[in-house]
Design an enzyme around this catalytic site. Structure first.
Site, PDB file in Angstrom:
ATOM      1  N   SER A 108       2.427   3.438  -5.931  1.00  0.00           N
ATOM      2  CA  SER A 108       2.170   4.294  -4.767  1.00  0.00           C
ATOM      3  C   SER A 108       3.449   4.799  -4.114  1.00  0.00           C
ATOM      4  O   SER A 108       3.410   5.771  -3.360  1.00  0.00           O
ATOM      5  CB  SER A 108       1.285   3.571  -3.745  1.00  0.00           C
ATOM      6  OG  SER A 108       1.861   2.358  -3.332  1.00  0.00           O
ATOM      7  N   HIS A 162       3.789   0.258   4.406  1.00  0.00           N
ATOM      8  CA  HIS A 162       3.377   0.256   3.001  1.00  0.00           C
ATOM      9  C   HIS A 162       3.866   1.549   2.344  1.00  0.00           C
ATOM     10  O   HIS A 162       4.094   2.557   3.015  1.00  0.00           O
ATOM     11  CB  HIS A 162       1.854   0.147   2.915  1.00  0.00           C
ATOM     12  CG  HIS A 162       1.347  -0.052   1.528  1.00  0.00           C
ATOM     13  ND1 HIS A 162       1.073   1.003   0.687  1.00  0.00           N
ATOM     14  CD2 HIS A 162       1.073  -1.179   0.833  1.00  0.00           C
ATOM     15  CE1 HIS A 162       0.647   0.541  -0.468  1.00  0.00           C
ATOM     16  NE2 HIS A 162       0.630  -0.786  -0.403  1.00  0.00           N
ATOM     17  N   SER A 212       2.545   4.015   0.614  1.00  0.00           N
ATOM     18  CA  SER A 212       1.847   5.301   0.777  1.00  0.00           C
ATOM     19  C   SER A 212       2.149   5.974   2.111  1.00  0.00           C
ATOM     20  O   SER A 212       2.577   7.126   2.124  1.00  0.00           O
ATOM     21  CB  SER A 212       0.347   5.121   0.584  1.00  0.00           C
ATOM     22  OG  SER A 212       0.080   4.734  -0.742  1.00  0.00           O
TER      23      SER A 212
END
Length: 136
Positions: A21, A84, A86
């Site tokens: 990601s 995170h 993303s």
């Protein structure tokens, strides 16, 4: 069959056929392919190479940075940690997706002086420090 008016986008990493990601967020938010584990930096940055990630020439602007530069408001909505990979693709420039906090950077053997953590970039660096925050 004509492809006029259609667009194709691939999000695999430069160095891996199966994407993570971090590199996919860079692809769809910054419009450029890069290496797995890296966020918001060009393909010249290898995972863990903090010095290369710190070079302005290797840092990519995201769609959110472009919106802010155009006088628009920008922010992120996420169901995961804001650090995170993303959501971090909207604001971070890092050589490793797991450099989420100071502790993470230290535990992975990197130097905070040359490798700011993702949370620090959200709060103190552009464009994250320009995001509109609305509590629910």
């Amino acid at each position: 069959m004509s492809h006029e008016g259609s667009a194709l986008r691939t999000t695999y990493c430069l160095n891996a056929q199966v994407a993570d990601s971090a590199c996919t967020a860079t692809a769809y938010l910054c419009g450029a392919k890069n290496n797995d584990y890296t966020i918001g930096v060009s393909g010249r940055v290898l995972p863990g190479d903090c010095k290369a990630a710190a070079e302005p020439a290797n840092q990519l602007d995201s769609l959110l940075a472009w919106a802010i530069e155009d006088g628009r408001s920008a922010g992120i909505v996420t169901t995961t940690r804001v650090t995170h990979a993303s959501p971090a693709g909207a604001y971070a420039h890092t050589s490793h997706r797991y450099y989420e906090s100071e502790q993470d950077v230290r535990e992975m053997g990197a130097d905070l002086e040359t490798c700011p953590d993702i949370a620090d970039q959200l709060i103190h660096s552009y464009p994250g420090n320009q995001f509109k925050v609305k509590p629910f």
